[in-house]
Design a protein around this motif. Structure first.
Motif, PDB file in Angstrom:
ATOM      1  N   HIS A  87      -8.154  -6.945   2.476  1.00 33.48           N
ATOM      2  CA  HIS A  87      -8.396  -5.627   1.885  1.00 33.48           C
ATOM      3  C   HIS A  87      -9.850  -5.212   2.095  1.00 33.48           C
ATOM      4  O   HIS A  87     -10.543  -4.836   1.153  1.00 33.48           O
ATOM      5  CB  HIS A  87      -8.037  -5.641   0.399  1.00 33.48           C
ATOM      6  CG  HIS A  87      -6.605  -5.954   0.151  1.00 33.48           C
ATOM      7  ND1 HIS A  87      -6.110  -6.204  -1.100  1.00 33.48           N
ATOM      8  CD2 HIS A  87      -5.549  -6.058   0.986  1.00 33.48           C
ATOM      9  CE1 HIS A  87      -4.817  -6.457  -1.024  1.00 33.48           C
ATOM     10  NE2 HIS A  87      -4.455  -6.375   0.237  1.00 33.48           N
ATOM     11  N   LEU A 103       0.849  -1.181   0.000  1.00 30.47           N
ATOM     12  CA  LEU A 103       0.000   0.000   0.000  1.00 30.47           C
ATOM     13  C   LEU A 103       0.889   1.237   0.000  1.00 30.47           C
ATOM     14  O   LEU A 103       1.875   1.304   0.739  1.00 30.47           O
ATOM     15  CB  LEU A 103      -0.892   0.011   1.252  1.00 30.47           C
ATOM     16  CG  LEU A 103      -1.814   1.213   1.354  1.00 30.47           C
ATOM     17  CD1 LEU A 103      -3.214   0.764   1.712  1.00 30.47           C
ATOM     18  CD2 LEU A 103      -1.299   2.199   2.373  1.00 30.47           C
ATOM     19  N   LEU A 152      -8.642  -1.156   5.744  1.00 30.41           N
ATOM     20  CA  LEU A 152      -8.083   0.011   5.055  1.00 30.41           C
ATOM     21  C   LEU A 152      -8.282   1.285   5.862  1.00 30.41           C
ATOM     22  O   LEU A 152      -7.387   2.128   5.928  1.00 30.41           O
ATOM     23  CB  LEU A 152      -8.705   0.161   3.670  1.00 30.41           C
ATOM     24  CG  LEU A 152      -8.294  -0.901   2.659  1.00 30.41           C
ATOM     25  CD1 LEU A 152      -9.159  -0.821   1.412  1.00 30.41           C
ATOM     26  CD2 LEU A 152      -6.835  -0.744   2.307  1.00 30.41           C
TER      27      LEU A 152
END
Length: 72
Positions: free
Chosen positions: A47, A17, A52
């Protein structure tokens, strides 16, 4: 400040990321667009939106820019 994140897998299928920040300055002259990479890291967890969001908040906190954030 505006933030952008991107997740992708390397050739070995390891996920990463990256988070960049974008802003505009106008110190004694024309407006200038600025950009900076604030984090690039291995991201092995699922994910999902929750994963996130948690990582994004952690990144912004480590970059010491949380006081400038109003929406995530």
């Amino acid at each position: 400040i505006s933030f952008t994140t991107d997740i992708w897998s390397a050739e070995n299928l390891h996920p990463y990321l990256a988070t960049t920040t974008h802003w505009i300055t106008n110190s004694s002259g024309p407006l200038k667009m600025r950009v900076s990479l604030i984090m690039f890291q291995y991201f092995p967890s699922a994910h999902t939106g929750n994963a996130l969001a948690k990582l994004t908040l952690d990144i912004l906190d480590r970059a010491e820019v949380m006081s400038k954030v109003c929406i995530v």
